[in-house]
Design an enzyme around this catalytic site. Structure first.
Site, short mmCIF file in Angstrom:
data_model
loop_
_atom_site.label_atom_id
_atom_site.label_comp_id
_atom_site.label_asym_id
_atom_site.label_seq_id
_atom_site.Cartn_x
_atom_site.Cartn_y
_atom_site.Cartn_z
N ASP A 373 0.74 -1.21 0.00
CA ASP A 373 -0.07 0.19 -0.07
C ASP A 373 0.71 1.35 0.20
O ASP A 373 1.94 1.39 0.50
CB ASP A 373 -0.95 -0.13 1.50
CG ASP A 373 -2.18 0.71 1.11
OD1 ASP A 373 -2.32 1.57 0.09
OD2 ASP A 373 -3.08 0.67 1.95
N GLU A 428 -13.79 2.27 -0.04
CA GLU A 428 -13.23 2.91 1.47
C GLU A 428 -13.58 4.45 1.34
O GLU A 428 -13.29 5.17 2.24
CB GLU A 428 -11.86 2.58 1.57
CG GLU A 428 -10.79 2.90 0.45
CD GLU A 428 -9.56 2.50 0.89
OE1 GLU A 428 -8.56 3.25 1.16
OE2 GLU A 428 -9.21 1.55 0.57
#
Length: 871
Positions: A373, A428
């Site tokens: 990430d 998200e």
């Protein structure tokens, strides 16, 4: 005069080969006009023109100009290869390739492209080749150089009609903005991310790039106010290279664009020979719906149990997991037929040393893949990191999900263990349903998209339940990470039953209906079943789906749609239809529906297949508790295995670390009836070069089970402790090996504050203006355990919050000996250091803990200054 780059000579005749990855040639056509060259496949053609020493390229489909002539050329520090050009040689060939993907809209791929290569000379006789490829679904071109040059930019551009409708992504390095609907000339001035979609009459053009890696830099499209032209701009001011990526335009009607595999067709072939270990599948993901859960071992077991009940492939444990319990979670999950995936911030793996230590460690635990990430860069340096981490994960057979990443550029063809990439404003970010259709016509066209769909109870509750469920079909992702918690799905059993049927890699994909601004209907085939997903944005309406994608004959079609209760379960209905029929479903505002179709036959009442489960098994090992074993010493290990139904080819044995030895053979049984026990006994000796601290000694049972596709792995571990050298004198804790270490942000630092997330990035330990030379820098919540071996009598330290934070934090310091509390500071805020002096006589393990003070961990940089032992 031939180009200095290798090519087939004009007039060469080659047999058209169709083997996997073959590159073939056909006879060259008659020499075209000296200033204009054309290459074509089907209705699509590319037209290259040289005027006054400058090149332009245009794209035509069915006689209609889709992309007007726009500049082509390369700027380098050594020579400008965008002007003063002349053509010295022309070569043509047909490129035919067949390959197989592990993920995507279509697993089996076949590409046929006409290639035009112009050998160019510029100032000082500098050489460059322009390579143009044309397929039935688009056009691409790249530049190739005989030797590396310092590229400072490209002349490359695309020109559209000024009034062409456009769906553009304002650029940021992680591709998570909302797309905007505008026109080619009317778009705001600035940079836009690939891929960018334009409509030109009845045609569409999706602009992007392919085959980008560490040999070059990523790019974006720059637009000047009022201009219909989009300029390719590199992420780096300069890059040394011999070739560029493919500047790519996917061209056709909406079906051609969305079904295109051109980006993968242009990419470099697979670098992984054996992909039998690569597994797409459904993944339970807890971070969005239950944010603290990745740090909660018991809660992660709930997600594992849910995945096992529903035959989902894996559970992703996101930010917050602990090395103290992940190995045990992996063992728990694999015994139930579920794999574990782990999240990492990319900078945990940004050096070769970190990759060579961290990745093999999690592999040794049995982890099957990683989510990486926050890369957030299109620079050449970051692409070189992608290259390095992909090579290492392929070597270790670890699958990969890139989050906070660039877009796919055909990477999943080159590295088939890439299961998905984010580069989208996903669930998200709680996007509005109006933003959902366009992703299917833009971002998802170029590769698997980790949108994390199907938010039922979490999120903003604007899209209907059926719309959310349909996203799992409309959006393609090799790993489909579902965004909600088990309880949300189990409250809606019809929705869950439909999700349980879905593949995540597809044999075939077709666009059925839709438009970027209003809705999308996709049909995807997995084996002999077709799955249909339909989403709509805006007012309630009737959504139609012609069933032309079905083969001839009669089909059982089961539809799930919204019921009367707005956030309730779906309603399922079934009927027999043919490919001449059309589904017409009334949907609520921001609604949708989903369906599955299978061949109708007498007695068949459903297309749903029953879930598969591994046999329930039991594996017990001894010693059952924690055991101290010094280097060179031995321990006897026993194991007993059984299963609740017959299993075959059972193998039972310990797996010892490198340098350790085991006396005793692997225990095997060709057939083990239900309930019968298989027993083993071994003597394991600790190697003289063994690592110190806790060592899990796994005992593994593997077996085959009827109805389960993979070999089942069941594992339990004997917990051993290899003591470090005994402590003497008055060592600082920062000099002592850590047995365990967890930290709320970055690693625990020795003799420095915690700083930021990288090791060694802290500052001198400073509490209330006083600087200390020795100690530990931590960030709540933190825990450091050191082995005293009952040899020490006192622990002293000065405790406080470090001055490096810009805002005050609050923490509580705790000292624990062998599980018993020895000290608790209560909540501390910035101020003078608090002295502590403790009797630790008889303590074997000493733990230094920091909690967040009850008001979250922000700014909780906690120092154990001058922490010292008397031994």
């Amino acid at each position: 005069m031939l180009s200095s780059l290798s090519r087939l000579a004009a007039g060469t005749v080659a047999v058209l080969a169709l083997s996997a990855g073959a590159v073939t040639a056909v006879p060259a056509a008659a020499q075209p006009s000296p200033s204009r060259w054309t290459a074509a496949q089907g209705q699509v053609s590319a037209r290259v023109e040289l005027t006054g020493g400058s090149l332009t390229l245009a794209v035509v489909r069915g006689g209609r100009t889709v992309l007007a002539p726009a500049a082509v050329g390369l700027h380098t520090a050594e020579v400008d290869l965008s002007t003063g050009l002349r053509v010295v040689d022309v070569d043509r060939r047909t490129v035919v390739e067949r390959y197989r993907m592990t993920t995507g809209k279509r697993l089996e791929r076949s590409a046929r492209m006409s290639e035009l290569r112009l050998a160019l000379r510029g100032a000082g006789d500098a050489a460059m080749d322009l390579v143009v490829r044309v397929a039935r679904d688009g056009v691409a071109y790249r530049y190739e150089l005989p030797a590396p040059l310092t590229v400072t930019g490209e002349a490359s551009a695309f020109t559209l009609p000024a009034d062409a409708p456009a769906w553009l992504l304002p650029y940021n390095s992680y591709y998570e903005q909302n797309r905007v609907a505008t026109t080619a000339a009317g778009a705001a001035a600035g940079d836009f991310g690939n891929p960018s979609l334009f409509q030109v009459g009845e045609d569409f053009a999706l602009l992007t790039e392919s085959d980008v890696d560490g040999r070059y830099s990523g790019s974006r499209l720059r637009h000047a106010a009022g201009s219909p032209t989009y300029q390719v701009v590199l992420a780096d001011a300069e890059v040394t290279a011999r070739r560029t990526p493919w500047r790519t335009a996917i061209v056709g009607d909406l079906a051609t664009v969305t079904e295109s595999t051109l980006v993968d067709d242009l990419a470099s072939p697979s670098r992984v020979r054996d992909t039998s270990w690569v597994r797409p599948g459904k993944v339970a993901w807890s971070w969005l719906s239950d944010h603290p859960s990745p740090s909660d071992f018991a809660r992660q077991k709930d997600f594992v149990d849910f995945a096992a009940r529903n035959n989902w492939y894996a559970v992703l444990v996101d930010e917050g997991w602990s090395a103290e319990w992940v190995p045990e979670l992996v063992r728990y999950a694999r015994a139930r037929g579920v794999e574990i995936l782990l999240w990492f911030h990319w900078n945990r793996l940004d050096t070769a040393e970190e990759r060579d230590t961290t990745l093999p460690l999690v592999k040794s635990w049995g982890v099957r893949g990683v989510k990486l990430d926050f890369m957030e860069s299109d620079s050449q340096a970051r692409y070189q990191w992608y290259d390095a981490v992909l090579a290492k994960t392929a070597e270790l057979e670890l699958m990969v999900n890139f989050h906070g990443s660039t877009i796919p550029h055909g990477l999943a063809r080159t590295w088939p263990h890439i299961m998905t990439m984010e580069a989208v404003r996903g669930a998200e970010n709680y996007p509005l349903p109006a933003n959902n259709p366009v992703q299917a016509f833009t971002r998802n066209v170029v590769g698997s998209m980790d949108y994390t769909p199907v938010s039922l109870d979490t999120g903003i509750h604007r899209a209907s339940i059926a719309h959310e469920v349909a996203l799992a079909v409309v959006y393609e992702s090799g790993w489909q990470h579902f965004a909600d918690m088990p309880e949300a799905y189990e409250r809606r059993p019809e929705a869950l039953r439909y999700l349980n049927q879905l593949p995540t890699a597809w044999d075939e994909t077709q666009l059925v209906a839709g438009h970027p601004g209003s809705g999308a209907v996709f049909a995807r085939r997995g084996g002999d079943r077709w799955f249909l997903g339909a989403i709509a944005s805006g007012e309630a309406r009737t959504v139609t789906a012609p069933l032309r994608f079905l083969g001839p004959g009669r089909w059982l079609v089961e539809v799930v749609r919204d019921g009367e209760e707005p956030r309730g379960d779906l309603v399922r209905s079934a009927r027999v239809l043919t490919n001449r029929d059309t589904l017409a479903i009334d949907v609520p505002s921001d609604g949708g529906f989903a369906a599955v179709a299978c061949r109708a036959r007498p007695g068949r009442s459903t297309c749903y297949l029953p879930p598969r489960h591994v046999p329930a098994s039991a594996l017990s090992v001894t010693p059952a508790g924690e055991v101290d074993v010094a280097k060179g010493e031995a321990v006897e290990v026993t194991a007993v295995f059984s299963a609740d139904r017959e299993v075959r080819d059972v193998r039972l044995a310990p797996v010892v670390p490198e340098g350790w030895s085991v006396h005793g053979r692997e225990v095997t049984r060709h057939r083990l009836p239900a309930g019968e026990e298989l027993r083993g006994r071994w003597t394991v000796r600790v190697g003289q070069g063994s690592a110190e601290g806790y060592v899990d000694l796994p005992v593994v049972a593997t077996f085959d089970a009827a109805g389960w596709p993979d070999r089942v792995h069941v594992e339990e571990a004997v917990r051993l402790f290899v003591p470090p050298p005994p402590l003497n004198g008055t060592p600082f804790v920062s000099e002592v090996p850590f047995v365990t270490e967890t930290n709320g942000w970055g690693p625990v630092e020795r003799d420095r504050s915690v700083g930021e997330s990288d090791a060694g990035d802290g500052n001198p330990l400073t509490i209330d203006g006083v600087v200390y030379d020795r100690g530990l820098g931590t960030h709540a919540p933190a825990n450091v355990t050191v082995y005293l071996g009952q040899r020490c009598s006192r622990f002293t330290a000065l405790l406080g919050l470090d001055d490096e934070t810009s805002e005050p934090g609050s923490v509580a310091f705790q000292v624990v000996g062998d599980g018993e509390p020895l000290f608790d500071s209560g909540v501390l805020r910035p101020g003078p250091a608090l002295p502590v002096d403790l009797d630790v006589t008889g303590v074997r393990m000493l733990s230094l803990r920091v909690t967040d003070g009850g008001d979250n961990k922000n700014f909780d940089h906690a120092d154990w200054a001058e922490a010292r032992l008397t031994c």
